[in-house]
Write a protein that holds these residues in place. Structure first.
Motif, PDB file in Angstrom:
ATOM      1  N   HIS A 156     -58.525  26.861   4.419  1.00  0.00           N
ATOM      2  CA  HIS A 156     -57.425  26.979   3.455  1.00  0.00           C
ATOM      3  C   HIS A 156     -57.125  28.021   3.125  1.00  0.00           C
ATOM      4  CE1 HIS A 156     -55.420  24.708   0.141  1.00  0.00           C
ATOM      5  NE2 HIS A 156     -55.735  25.873  -0.526  1.00  0.00           N
ATOM      6  N   GLU A 203     -37.534  36.426   3.113  1.00  0.00           N
ATOM      7  CA  GLU A 203     -37.131  35.769   4.614  1.00  0.00           C
ATOM      8  C   GLU A 203     -36.069  36.280   5.231  1.00  0.00           C
ATOM      9  OE1 GLU A 203     -36.589  31.627   4.456  1.00  0.00           O
ATOM     10  OE2 GLU A 203     -38.668  31.152   3.540  1.00  0.00           O
ATOM     11  N   LYS A 204     -35.021  36.464   4.677  1.00  0.00           N
ATOM     12  CA  LYS A 204     -34.124  37.478   5.266  1.00  0.00           C
ATOM     13  C   LYS A 204     -34.335  38.778   5.814  1.00  0.00           C
ATOM     14  CE  LYS A 204     -29.982  37.065   6.566  1.00  0.00           C
ATOM     15  NZ  LYS A 204     -29.368  35.845   7.387  1.00  0.00           N
ATOM     16  N   ARG A 213     -24.160  41.785  -0.731  1.00  0.00           N
ATOM     17  CA  ARG A 213     -24.000  40.450  -1.322  1.00  0.00           C
ATOM     18  C   ARG A 213     -24.419  40.674  -2.810  1.00  0.00           C
ATOM     19  NH1 ARG A 213     -24.665  40.423   3.665  1.00  0.00           N
ATOM     20  NH2 ARG A 213     -24.059  38.946   5.036  1.00  0.00           N
ATOM     21  N   TYR A 214     -25.338  41.534  -3.043  1.00  0.00           N
ATOM     22  CA  TYR A 214     -26.100  41.354  -4.638  1.00  0.00           C
ATOM     23  C   TYR A 214     -25.688  42.724  -5.340  1.00  0.00           C
ATOM     24  CZ  TYR A 214     -28.288  37.043  -3.601  1.00  0.00           C
ATOM     25  OH  TYR A 214     -28.792  35.823  -3.304  1.00  0.00           O
ATOM     26  N   PHE A 261     -27.023  45.487   3.869  1.00  0.00           N
ATOM     27  CA  PHE A 261     -26.820  43.789   4.111  1.00  0.00           C
ATOM     28  C   PHE A 261     -26.995  43.116   2.497  1.00  0.00           C
ATOM     29  CE2 PHE A 261     -28.456  39.624   4.300  1.00  0.00           C
ATOM     30  CZ  PHE A 261     -27.843  38.966   5.439  1.00  0.00           C
ATOM     31  N   SER A 282     -53.105  29.379   3.385  1.00  0.00           N
ATOM     32  CA  SER A 282     -52.166  29.399   2.279  1.00  0.00           C
ATOM     33  C   SER A 282     -51.262  30.833   2.297  1.00  0.00           C
ATOM     34  CB  SER A 282     -52.946  29.253   0.925  1.00  0.00           C
ATOM     35  OG  SER A 282     -53.781  30.294   0.807  1.00  0.00           O
ATOM     36  N   VAL A 286     -36.917  31.616  -6.306  1.00  0.00           N
ATOM     37  CA  VAL A 286     -36.344  31.084  -5.012  1.00  0.00           C
ATOM     38  C   VAL A 286     -35.669  32.361  -4.190  1.00  0.00           C
ATOM     39  CG1 VAL A 286     -34.839  29.303  -3.959  1.00  0.00           C
ATOM     40  CG2 VAL A 286     -36.376  28.768  -5.970  1.00  0.00           C
ATOM     41  N   VAL A 287     -34.847  32.829  -5.048  1.00  0.00           N
ATOM     42  CA  VAL A 287     -33.729  33.866  -4.440  1.00  0.00           C
ATOM     43  C   VAL A 287     -34.669  35.182  -3.900  1.00  0.00           C
ATOM     44  CG1 VAL A 287     -33.413  35.135  -6.549  1.00  0.00           C
ATOM     45  CG2 VAL A 287     -31.780  35.244  -4.749  1.00  0.00           C
ATOM     46  N   ASP A 345     -36.153  33.806  -0.521  1.00  0.00           N
ATOM     47  CA  ASP A 345     -35.066  33.761   0.352  1.00  0.00           C
ATOM     48  C   ASP A 345     -34.667  35.398   0.960  1.00  0.00           C
ATOM     49  OD1 ASP A 345     -34.917  31.181   0.292  1.00  0.00           O
ATOM     50  OD2 ASP A 345     -32.912  31.045  -0.973  1.00  0.00           O
ATOM     51  N   PRO A 365     -32.800  39.783  -8.187  1.00  0.00           N
ATOM     52  CA  PRO A 365     -31.621  39.460  -9.076  1.00  0.00           C
ATOM     53  C   PRO A 365     -31.956  38.555  -9.953  1.00  0.00           C
ATOM     54  CG  PRO A 365     -30.998  38.891  -6.706  1.00  0.00           C
ATOM     55  CD  PRO A 365     -32.457  39.138  -6.907  1.00  0.00           C
ATOM     56  N   GLN A 366     -33.076  37.789  -9.855  1.00  0.00           N
ATOM     57  CA  GLN A 366     -33.209  36.557 -10.966  1.00  0.00           C
ATOM     58  C   GLN A 366     -34.097  37.283 -12.168  1.00  0.00           C
ATOM     59  OE1 GLN A 366     -31.833  33.721 -11.202  1.00  0.00           O
ATOM     60  NE2 GLN A 366     -33.145  33.020 -12.871  1.00  0.00           N
ATOM     61  N   GLN A 369     -35.482  40.118 -13.231  1.00  0.00           N
ATOM     62  CA  GLN A 369     -34.632  41.425 -12.867  1.00  0.00           C
ATOM     63  C   GLN A 369     -35.714  42.658 -13.017  1.00  0.00           C
ATOM     64  OE1 GLN A 369     -31.259  41.573 -15.389  1.00  0.00           O
ATOM     65  NE2 GLN A 369     -30.143  40.057 -13.931  1.00  0.00           N
ATOM     66  N   ILE A 392     -27.087  45.102  -0.433  1.00  0.00           N
ATOM     67  CA  ILE A 392     -26.032  45.453  -1.533  1.00  0.00           C
ATOM     68  C   ILE A 392     -24.742  44.871  -1.235  1.00  0.00           C
ATOM     69  CG2 ILE A 392     -24.688  47.584  -1.933  1.00  0.00           C
ATOM     70  CD1 ILE A 392     -27.403  49.050  -1.427  1.00  0.00           C
ATOM     71  N   GLU A 407     -36.264  38.436   8.816  1.00  0.00           N
ATOM     72  CA  GLU A 407     -35.660  38.322  10.140  1.00  0.00           C
ATOM     73  C   GLU A 407     -34.821  39.368  10.553  1.00  0.00           C
ATOM     74  OE1 GLU A 407     -33.148  34.624   9.015  1.00  0.00           O
ATOM     75  OE2 GLU A 407     -31.632  35.499  10.154  1.00  0.00           O
TER      76      GLU A 407
END
Lengths: 192, 167
Positions: free
Chosen positions: B17, B66-67, B88-89, B84, B21, B59-60, B63, B46-47, B49, B86, B70
Motif C-alpha cells: 500500500h 505533471e507538465k 502561462r502564469y 513555458f 500510494s 489541483v493546479v 497539473d 499560483p493558487q 501562493q 512563465i 512531461e
C-alpha cells in the motif's frame, strides 16, 4: 540648504507611510495575466453534453464571448450562475463554459463517469440557472493550464478573432461586471 | 503459527500500500530527476501562493508538476521549462523574478541608503573636527591659563598675608 536637509527624514517617513497605507488596500492575490492580448492556445476539446462535437479556437470565432472556467464542485461557481444567466437573458452576453474536471483519485475508487457528470451538471443548471451557450469539457485541464488558470471560477473575455482581452480571477457579481468586465466586453462585442 | 502468517500478510499488504500510494515518477537519467526536483522547488504555486509546486497539493500544482515531468522527459532544459510556465502564469510563478525597471529598486535602494548614510556620517565627522580645531586654542585654552594665573596670584597673596600676621 540646511533647512531642506532638516525636512528629509519627515518626507521619507511620509513617503513610507503612504506606500504602506496603499498596501492595506491592495489585493495580494491579484497577479498579472500573461495571456491578455494573445490568441487562444490551440486545443480540440469535446462538448460536455454532446461529446461528438469538437471545439477548436477556429469554430469559436465570429463573436466575442465570455469564457467561464467552472465546475459543479465549486460553490462560488454555483453562486454566480444566477447572475450570469441574467446577463445572458437581459444583455445578450454570449457565455461559454469551460468545464474544469477535478482529478479523480483511484485510491478512493474514483473514476471519470461522463454520463453521471452530464446528469449532475444538468440538474445543477436547472436549479441555479443556465447561462451557457454550451460547455467545453477540459478533462485533463490542459487548456486551463495553457490559459494560466489557477482554480475556479475564472473568466476570460475573448474577442471575435479569438484574442483574449481580459482575465478575471474570482466570481462575477454586479459590481465586478459593471466596473471591470462590462466595458471590455461591450468594446469587443460592438466590433463587427 | 497461523497468527504469525496473518501478521506477516498484513505487514506485506501495508508495505504494498505504502509503495503504491507514493508518486513514483520514471526518469531516463539521474540528471533529469535532479532537474525535476530543482524545478518543482523553484516554481511557485499560483493558487496557494506561498508554496512551491512540490509542496502544494492544489489541483493546479499537481497539473504543473505533471507538465514539468512531461517536459523534462521530453528533454527540455531548465530555462525552457521556466519559460513555458512563465508564458502561462507570468513572472509570478518563478521564485526568482527578473531584474526590470520595477524590481531593480529592490537592489538599488539598500545600496543608495547605505551610501547616503556613509556620506552623512563623513560630513558630520568633518564638521566636528573643524569645530574642535577652531575652538581649543582660541576660546577655551587661553582663558583657562589666564584664570589659573589669577588664582595662583590670589593664593600667593593669601599665603603672604598669613605669613605676615604670624608672630
Amino acid at each position: 540648504m540646511r533647512k531642506v536637509l532638516f525636512y528629509i527624514p519627515l518626507l521619507a517617513f511620509l513617503g513610507l507611510s503612504l506606500f504602506l497605507l496603499s498596501g492595506l488596500f491592495s489585493d495580494p492575490r491579484e497577479r498579472d495575466s500573461a495571456i491578455i492580448g494573445k490568441p487562444l492556445p490551440q486545443f480540440a476539446l469535446p462538448d460536455l453534453m454532446s461529446p461528438e462535437q469538437i471545439w477548436t479556437p477556429e469554430n469559436l470565432k465570429g463573436e466575442a464571448y465570455l469564457l467561464n472556467v467552472w465546475g459543479i464542485w465549486c460553490p462560488t461557481c454555483n453562486a454566480e450562475l444566477g447572475y450570469m444567466s441574467q446577463l445572458r437573458n437581459e444583455q445578450g452576453v454570449r457565455i461559454i463554459g469551460l468545464y474544469y474536471v477535478l482529478p479523480e483519485d483511484p485510491m478512493f475508487g474514483e473514476v471519470f463517469d461522463l454520463a453521471k457528470l452530464q446528469a449532475d451538471v444538468q440538474s445543477r443548471l436547472q436549479a441555479f440557472g443556465d447561462p451557457y451557450q454550451f460547455n467545453i469539457l477540459d478533462r485533463q485541464r490542459r487548456l486551463s493550464l495553457d490559459l494560466g488558470v489557477s482554480g475556479a471560477p475564472e473568466h476570460f473575455i475573448v474577442d471575435a478573432d479569438g484574442i483574449v482581452r481580459a482575465h478575471h480571477i474570482g466570481d462575477i457579481n454586479p459590481q465586478v461586471w459593471r466596473s471591470k468586465l462590462a466595458p471590455i466586453y461591450q468594446q469587443w462585442a460592438a466590433k463587427p | 503459527m497461523i497468527r504469525l502468517v496473518m501478521v506477516l500478510c498484513l505487514l506485506a499488504a501495508a508495505q504494498l500500500h505504502a509503495s503504491t500510494s507514493q508518486e513514483l515518477l520514471q526518469f531516463e537519467s539521474e540528471q533529469q530527476r535532479r532537474l525535476y526536483a530543482q524545478l518543482t522547488a523553484e516554481l511557485r504555486c499560483p493558487q496557494c501562493q506561498n508554496q512551491n509546486i512540490a509542496d502544494s497539493n492544489a489541483v493546479v500544482a499537481v497539473d504543473m508538476r505533471e507538465k514539468t515531468h512531461e517536459l523534462v522527459i521530453q528533454g527540455y532544459s531548465r530555462q525552457q521549462v521556466l519559460d513555458f510556465m512563465i508564458d502561462r502564469y507570468g513572472n509570478f510563478v518563478h521564485y526568482q523574478p527578473p531584474v526590470n525597471s520595477i524590481t531593480i529598486w529592490l537592489w538599488l535602494l539598500p545600496v543608495l541608503v547605505l551610501v547616503s548614510l556613509l556620506l552623512f556620517q563623513l560630513r558630520r565627522r568633518a564638521l566636528q573636527r573643524n569645530m574642535q580645531g577652531a575652538e581649543q586654542p582660541s576660546e577655551e585654552a587661553a582663558p583657562a591659563s589666564q584664570q589659573q594665573a589669577a588664582l595662583d596670584q590670589q593664593l600667593d597673596q593669601i599665603i603672604e598675608r598669613y605669613r605676615s600676621t604670624k608672630p
